[in-house]
Design a protein around this motif. Structure first.
Motif, PDB file in Angstrom:
ATOM      1  N   THR A  92       0.809  -1.215   0.000  1.00  0.00           N
ATOM      2  CA  THR A  92       0.000   0.000   0.000  1.00  0.00           C
ATOM      3  C   THR A  92       0.848   1.273   0.000  1.00  0.00           C
ATOM      4  OG1 THR A  92      -0.123  -0.043   2.427  1.00  0.00           O
ATOM      5  CG2 THR A  92      -1.894  -1.153   1.208  1.00  0.00           C
ATOM      6  N   ASP A  93       2.140   1.134   0.205  1.00  0.00           N
ATOM      7  CA  ASP A  93       3.032   2.296   0.217  1.00  0.00           C
ATOM      8  C   ASP A  93       4.428   1.809  -0.136  1.00  0.00           C
ATOM      9  OD1 ASP A  93       4.590   4.515   0.715  1.00  0.00           O
ATOM     10  OD2 ASP A  93       3.826   4.873   2.736  1.00  0.00           O
ATOM     11  N   LEU A  94       4.992   2.356  -1.213  1.00  0.00           N
ATOM     12  CA  LEU A  94       6.342   1.998  -1.634  1.00  0.00           C
ATOM     13  C   LEU A  94       7.344   3.110  -1.364  1.00  0.00           C
ATOM     14  CD1 LEU A  94       5.553   0.153  -4.990  1.00  0.00           C
ATOM     15  CD2 LEU A  94       6.123  -0.855  -2.774  1.00  0.00           C
ATOM     16  N   GLY A  95       6.935   4.064  -0.561  1.00  0.00           N
ATOM     17  CA  GLY A  95       7.855   5.145  -0.216  1.00  0.00           C
ATOM     18  C   GLY A  95       8.068   6.142  -1.319  1.00  0.00           C
ATOM     19  N   ASP A 107       2.219  -2.502   3.825  1.00  0.00           N
ATOM     20  CA  ASP A 107       1.468  -3.515   3.084  1.00  0.00           C
ATOM     21  C   ASP A 107       0.188  -3.883   3.814  1.00  0.00           C
ATOM     22  OD1 ASP A 107       2.926  -4.707   5.116  1.00  0.00           O
ATOM     23  OD2 ASP A 107       3.729  -6.313   3.885  1.00  0.00           O
ATOM     24  N   PHE A 108      -0.643  -4.628   3.104  1.00  0.00           N
ATOM     25  CA  PHE A 108      -1.970  -5.017   3.559  1.00  0.00           C
ATOM     26  C   PHE A 108      -2.083  -6.531   3.491  1.00  0.00           C
ATOM     27  CE2 PHE A 108      -6.132  -6.544   2.197  1.00  0.00           C
ATOM     28  CZ  PHE A 108      -7.001  -5.992   3.128  1.00  0.00           C
ATOM     29  N   ILE A 109      -2.663  -7.144   4.523  1.00  0.00           N
ATOM     30  CA  ILE A 109      -2.928  -8.580   4.481  1.00  0.00           C
ATOM     31  C   ILE A 109      -4.369  -8.823   4.897  1.00  0.00           C
ATOM     32  CG2 ILE A 109      -0.545  -9.270   4.910  1.00  0.00           C
ATOM     33  CD1 ILE A 109      -1.350  -9.835   7.828  1.00  0.00           C
ATOM     34  N   ALA A 110      -4.941  -9.914   4.383  1.00  0.00           N
ATOM     35  CA  ALA A 110      -6.284 -10.340   4.776  1.00  0.00           C
ATOM     36  C   ALA A 110      -6.394 -11.825   4.473  1.00  0.00           C
ATOM     37  CB  ALA A 110      -7.360  -9.558   4.024  1.00  0.00           C
TER      38      ALA A 110
END
Length: 322
Positions: A92-95, A107-110
């Motif tokens: 969700t964010d690569l800087g 990052d996102f997890i589910a």
């Protein structure tokens, strides 16, 4: 048992299959025989009420080498016959957005974890038999779209107790139990003798069938159709010994089920009758190697589920410390 005797040669064919068949009437009688409803408060901790501070203290006495063995499968995002609902993981964010230092990566997890692809804990709200959860609670009254108001994983908290590995392939001198092979009470007794362990009150019992090794060498299959696991005739002994937790590298049930009309009879007996949470889909290969190397099959076990109010379970990374 020596480390030499625990080494395994080539695979051997399955023995016995998943039988003998058990009628629904026989199963219901067994359910009543092992039922512990009304035994503990709080009821929704079930058999985890057996594990006191003294149990945790005694578990630490099993630690000798300090070897730490995690037992979780990798986060599985690839679909397959044993992973019909893959876990999610994306960045969700690569800087790349300009901001004050330092930059970040996120990052996102589910995951829909009650399946075959994720190592997880089943709380007491997960399994009902004839509409009733553990302690006789009506499932439709205490579990709804908002989650569970009884038997939620958040009521369990972390568990520290003695773990016992029943490494059946090591006992039998094979690489794995073939899918569909039932583990009976006689197999537990033979494993205790061969591995020089005794299952006791408050213990966590982990069954290694070699599922993970077989999958690595032969490829994935649908374990809902065929998997090695306990026959229901093994459950009375586990109930008599007063275990607090049951788990394995499958989901504890032999499949196909030997019980007419009950697809997961060990789940029903353990969770709904006995109040024993389950650990499903463990990776026990490293623990098998470590216990064989040290020549002992008991250890300190630490299980810390996520604190999910209303959750019917949780992804976990159980840890054995030898």
């Amino acid at each position: 048992m020596s480390s030499r005797s625990a080494q395994v040669p080539d695979p051997a064919p399955a023995e016995d299959g998943n039988g003998p068949a058990v009628s629904r009437r026989e199963f219901d009688a067994l359910f009543e025989a092992v039922r512990t409803w009304g035994q503990w408060a709080p009821a929704d901790r079930g058999a985890w009420n057996r594990v006191t501070a003294d149990h945790a203290r005694r578990a630490t006495a099993t630690v000798r080498s300090g070897t730490v063995v995690p037992m979780a499968l990798p986060w599985n995002t690839r679909p397959g016959p044993d992973n019909r609902k893959p876990a999610l993981h994306h960045m969700t964010d690569l800087g790349e957005v300009e901001a004050p230092e330092p930059s970040t990566r996120k990052d996102f997890i589910a995951v829909d974890y009650h399946g075959k692809g994720v190592t997880h804990l089943d709380a007491l709200s997960h399994i009902a038999y004839r509409g009733q959860l553990y302690d006789g609670r009506a499932a439709h009254e205490v579990v709804d779209s908002a989650g569970a108001r009884f038997g939620a994983v958040s009521t369990l908290g972390p568990l520290v107790t003695k773990g016992v590995l029943l490494d059946l392939p090591a006992v039998l001198g094979i690489c794995w139990l073939e899918p569909g092979r039932a583990v009976h009470v006689k197999d537990i007794i033979a494993a205790e003798k061969a591995l020089d362990v005794t299952i006791g009150e408050g213990d966590a019992v982990l069954l290694r069938s070699g599922h993970v090794r077989r999958r690595a060498e032969l490829g994935a299959w649908d374990p809902d159709t065929a998997s090695a696991g306990f026959h229901v005739d093994a459950v009375p002994l586990l109930a008599e010994r007063g275990i607090a937790l049951l788990g394995g590298d499958g989901d504890s049930d032999v499949r196909p089920s030997p019980v007419d009309g009950v697809h997961s009879p060990v789940h029903a007996l353990a969770v709904a009758a006995m109040g024993v949470p389950l650990l499903d889909n463990l990776d026990l290969e490293a623990l098998s190697a470590a216990t064989a190397e040290e020549g002992r099959y008991e250890f300190m076990l630490v299980v810390a589920p996520l604190n999910i109010p209303g959750g019917t379970g949780s992804p976990v990374t159980p840890v054995a410390i030898l």
